[in-house]
Design an enzyme around this catalytic site. Structure first.
Site, PDB file in Angstrom:
ATOM      1  N   GLU A  72       0.832  -1.195   0.000  1.00  0.00           N
ATOM      2  CA  GLU A  72       0.000   0.000   0.000  1.00  0.00           C
ATOM      3  C   GLU A  72       0.872   1.252   0.000  1.00  0.00           C
ATOM      4  OE1 GLU A  72      -0.321  -2.694   2.043  1.00  0.00           O
ATOM      5  OE2 GLU A  72      -2.001  -3.541   0.921  1.00  0.00           O
ATOM      6  N   HIS A  99       9.913  15.076  10.231  1.00  0.00           N
ATOM      7  CA  HIS A  99      11.137  15.105   9.423  1.00  0.00           C
ATOM      8  C   HIS A  99      10.871  14.986   7.926  1.00  0.00           C
ATOM      9  CE1 HIS A  99      14.380  13.950  12.645  1.00  0.00           C
ATOM     10  NE2 HIS A  99      13.416  14.701  13.162  1.00  0.00           N
TER      11      HIS A  99
HETATM   12  O1  LIG Z   1      -0.303  -6.202   2.665  1.00  0.00           O
HETATM   13  C1  LIG Z   1      -0.566  -6.335   1.519  1.00  0.00           C
HETATM   14  C2  LIG Z   1       0.359  -5.870   0.449  1.00  0.00           C
HETATM   15  O2  LIG Z   1       1.585  -5.441   0.957  1.00  0.00           O
HETATM   16  C3  LIG Z   1      -1.818  -7.040   1.112  1.00  0.00           C
HETATM   17  O3  LIG Z   1      -2.850  -6.654   1.950  1.00  0.00           O
HETATM   18  C4  LIG Z   1      -1.586  -8.549   1.203  1.00  0.00           C
HETATM   19  O4  LIG Z   1      -0.538  -8.914   0.312  1.00  0.00           O
HETATM   20  C5  LIG Z   1      -2.864  -9.325   0.861  1.00  0.00           C
HETATM   21  O5  LIG Z   1      -2.580 -10.695   1.004  1.00  0.00           O
HETATM   22  P1  LIG Z   1      -3.645 -11.816   0.667  1.00  0.00           P
HETATM   23  O6  LIG Z   1      -4.064 -11.626  -0.778  1.00  0.00           O
HETATM   24  O7  LIG Z   1      -2.883 -13.120   0.860  1.00  0.00           O
HETATM   25  O8  LIG Z   1      -4.811 -11.638   1.605  1.00  0.00           O
END
Ligand SMILES: O=C(CO)[C@H](O)[C@H](O)COP(=O)(O)O
Length: 151
Positions: A72, A99
């Site tokens: 994200e 910062h």
């Molecule tokens: O944190 C995340 C990206 O960095 C996603 O929320 C994560 O990869 C989702 O995983 P899944 O499809 O296995 O529920």
């Protein structure tokens, strides 16, 4: 304050919780989705529009949520002008504002309770950028790079 928020499925319940809590506290919360739980959704689809909205609205701040917060944060930082940090405690959130003049915070919903996440977010939303010359200079160098190399 206007607060843009987005998540994928992994932090859907946390997003709902934060939206309710922040709205109750008087923030103008703009929800960029996900609008329902879908285990097959993809975080760039919500986090990039959220970061775009923050950049277009410089008085606002943003929150992107997922399982770890890593993807994200990466997605948000694809947007020119977005400075997204991944925060896992209140001190990191505070430093990100002080910062780095961060305008988006990323949180991993699988690694924090709702209450911890709200505490971290509240620090992020209330802590100002210091405006100190050395910090402003470093942030400006990133902006200069974007202006020179990114469309
Ligand atoms: O944190 C995340 C990206 O960095 C996603 O929320 C994560 O990869 C989702 O995983 P899944 O499809 O296995 O529920």
């Amino acid at each position: 304050m206007r607060v843009h928020i987005a998540t994928d499925h992994a932090a859907f319940e946390l997003k709902e919780y934060l939206r309710e809590q922040l709205s109750a506290a008087g923030h103008d919360v703009v929800d960029h989705g996900a609008t329902s739980y879908d285990a097959e959704d993809d975080y760039p689809d919500t986090c990039i529009p959220c970061a775009e909205a923050v950049v277009a609205d410089p008085e606002s701040l943003g929150i992107v949520l997922g399982g770890s917060g890593n993807g994200e944060q990466l997605a948000a930082n694809r947007v020119k002008g977005c400075r997204a940090i991944l925060a896992y405690n209140t001190e990191i959130a505070k430093l990100g504002r002080e910062h780095n003049n961060a305008n988006v915070i990323s949180l991993g919903g699988r690694f924090t309770t709702n209450e911890q996440a709200l505490e971290i977010v509240n620090v992020f939303l209330t802590q100002p950028f210091t405006q100190e010359e050395r910090h402003a200079r470093r942030v400006q160098k990133m902006t200069d790079y974007e202006d020179a190399h990114l469309a």
